[in-house]
Motif scaffolding. Structure first.
Motif, PDB file in Angstrom:
ATOM      1  N   PRO A  27      30.359  49.977  85.177  1.00 50.42           N
ATOM      2  CA  PRO A  27      31.363  48.975  85.487  1.00 50.42           C
ATOM      3  C   PRO A  27      32.082  48.718  86.568  1.00 50.42           C
ATOM      4  CG  PRO A  27      31.493  50.247  83.342  1.00 50.42           C
ATOM      5  CD  PRO A  27      30.458  50.936  84.423  1.00 50.42           C
ATOM      6  N   GLU A  28      32.370  49.782  87.484  1.00 52.70           N
ATOM      7  CA  GLU A  28      32.830  49.730  88.805  1.00 52.70           C
ATOM      8  C   GLU A  28      31.907  48.813  89.709  1.00 52.70           C
ATOM      9  OE1 GLU A  28      34.146  52.440  92.592  1.00 52.70           O
ATOM     10  OE2 GLU A  28      34.296  53.193  90.325  1.00 52.70           O
ATOM     11  N   GLN A  29      30.672  49.136  89.620  1.00 51.36           N
ATOM     12  CA  GLN A  29      29.745  48.493  90.444  1.00 51.36           C
ATOM     13  C   GLN A  29      29.739  47.016  90.112  1.00 51.36           C
ATOM     14  OE1 GLN A  29      26.280  50.932  89.727  1.00 51.36           O
ATOM     15  NE2 GLN A  29      26.273  51.568  91.872  1.00 51.36           N
ATOM     16  N   LEU A  30      29.758  46.719  88.816  1.00 54.74           N
ATOM     17  CA  LEU A  30      29.897  45.377  88.326  1.00 54.74           C
ATOM     18  C   LEU A  30      31.001  44.497  88.702  1.00 54.74           C
ATOM     19  CD1 LEU A  30      28.559  42.901  86.628  1.00 54.74           C
ATOM     20  CD2 LEU A  30      29.877  44.041  84.710  1.00 54.74           C
ATOM     21  N   ARG A  31      31.941  45.398  88.957  1.00 56.09           N
ATOM     22  CA  ARG A  31      33.614  44.774  89.283  1.00 56.09           C
ATOM     23  C   ARG A  31      33.471  44.164  90.652  1.00 56.09           C
ATOM     24  NH1 ARG A  31      35.820  48.049  85.706  1.00 56.09           N
ATOM     25  NH2 ARG A  31      35.706  49.764  86.993  1.00 56.09           N
ATOM     26  N   GLU A  32      32.796  45.272  91.487  1.00 52.06           N
ATOM     27  CA  GLU A  32      32.538  44.849  93.058  1.00 52.06           C
ATOM     28  C   GLU A  32      31.558  43.783  93.074  1.00 52.06           C
ATOM     29  OE1 GLU A  32      31.397  48.514  94.733  1.00 52.06           O
ATOM     30  OE2 GLU A  32      33.340  49.580  94.248  1.00 52.06           O
ATOM     31  N   GLU A  34      31.021  41.184  90.949  1.00 51.02           N
ATOM     32  CA  GLU A  34      31.742  40.220  90.552  1.00 51.02           C
ATOM     33  C   GLU A  34      32.635  39.680  91.697  1.00 51.02           C
ATOM     34  OE1 GLU A  34      31.617  38.362  87.931  1.00 51.02           O
ATOM     35  OE2 GLU A  34      30.172  39.289  86.732  1.00 51.02           O
ATOM     36  N   ALA A  35      33.299  40.601  92.396  1.00 51.03           N
ATOM     37  CA  ALA A  35      34.514  40.051  93.248  1.00 51.03           C
ATOM     38  C   ALA A  35      33.406  39.430  94.486  1.00 51.03           C
ATOM     39  CB  ALA A  35      35.072  41.251  93.947  1.00 51.03           C
ATOM     40  N   LYS A  38      32.601  35.973  93.139  1.00 50.58           N
ATOM     41  CA  LYS A  38      33.418  35.053  93.258  1.00 50.58           C
ATOM     42  C   LYS A  38      33.985  34.566  94.569  1.00 50.58           C
ATOM     43  CE  LYS A  38      38.054  34.371  91.044  1.00 50.58           C
ATOM     44  NZ  LYS A  38      38.264  33.243  91.649  1.00 50.58           N
ATOM     45  N   ALA A  68      27.192  48.173  81.484  1.00 52.41           N
ATOM     46  CA  ALA A  68      27.803  46.836  82.197  1.00 52.41           C
ATOM     47  C   ALA A  68      26.390  46.133  82.727  1.00 52.41           C
ATOM     48  CB  ALA A  68      28.516  47.243  83.476  1.00 52.41           C
ATOM     49  N   GLU A  71      25.570  42.385  81.403  1.00 53.54           N
ATOM     50  CA  GLU A  71      26.400  41.543  82.015  1.00 53.54           C
ATOM     51  C   GLU A  71      25.650  41.100  83.580  1.00 53.54           C
ATOM     52  OE1 GLU A  71      30.950  40.338  82.860  1.00 53.54           O
ATOM     53  OE2 GLU A  71      30.404  41.930  81.603  1.00 53.54           O
ATOM     54  N   ARG A  75      24.198  37.664  85.089  1.00 51.60           N
ATOM     55  CA  ARG A  75      24.488  37.039  86.366  1.00 51.60           C
ATOM     56  C   ARG A  75      23.325  37.067  87.394  1.00 51.60           C
ATOM     57  NH1 ARG A  75      29.043  34.255  86.435  1.00 51.60           N
ATOM     58  NH2 ARG A  75      30.774  35.580  86.225  1.00 51.60           N
TER      59      ARG A  75
END
Length: 172
Positions: A27-32, A34-35, A38, A68, A71, A75
């Motif tokens: 999840p942390e890698q996915l957030r990074e 995703e940032a 974006k 994660a 998701e 992507r």
């Protein structure tokens, strides 16, 4: 003493649960990722730009056993689809002939026939004149479409411009 034994017996279970949920870095890698994703989207960077390679690598780095990962896969699939080749533009669109058709439909049908003939021709020497004729047909079609008006609408919007060519079989 019994309480101490119970607490000691429960300790491995608590540690396992705590470590099992804390080990998923996905999840942390996915957030990074995703940032980064974006940021590129906000800047309008085209999908084929090499800057996307780092984002793709970040999504691929999400562990396969992570919650994660689905998701991240979604992507990745979207990015790969956008990076793929576009389908070729059609040489012509279908037209119509016969009574009651307007000049643009007749010209569209002529362009369609030229495009079919071009597709069937294999020799380069014979293809070149057909390509030129198709290009001219497309240019003429654009002129016809620019002068086309729906039934009941007056064509006075193009005052001072030449009328639509009369060689297309316009029954009006």
């Amino acid at each position: 003493m019994r309480n101490a034994i119970r607490r000691l017996a429960a300790l491995p279970l608590v540690l396992c649960l705590h470590l099992a949920t804390g080990c998923d870095k996905g999840p942390e890698q996915l957030r990074e990722a995703e940032a980064d994703y974006k940021a590129l989207v906000d800047r309008g960077v085209p999908p084929r730009n090499p800057e996307w390679d780092a984002v793709i690598a970040a999504f691929e780095a999400v562990p396969r056993d992570s919650k994660a990962r689905p998701e991240a896969e979604a992507r990745l699939a979207a990015i790969r689809t956008l990076r793929g080749t576009l389908p070729p533009r059609p040489l012509a669109t279908p037209g119509a002939t016969g009574p009651g058709t307007d000049a643009a439909d007749v010209k569209r049908a002529a362009c369609e026939a030229l495009a079919k003939k071009l597709g069937e021709t294999r020799e380069d020497a014979a293809r070149e004149p057909l390509k030129q004729a198709l290009q001219q047909c497309r240019a003429d079609l654009i002129k016809y479409e620019a002068h086309a008006h729906p039934e009941g609408e007056e064509g006075t919007a193009h005052v001072g411009e030449p009328d639509a060519p009369s060689d297309a079989g316009n029954p009006r």
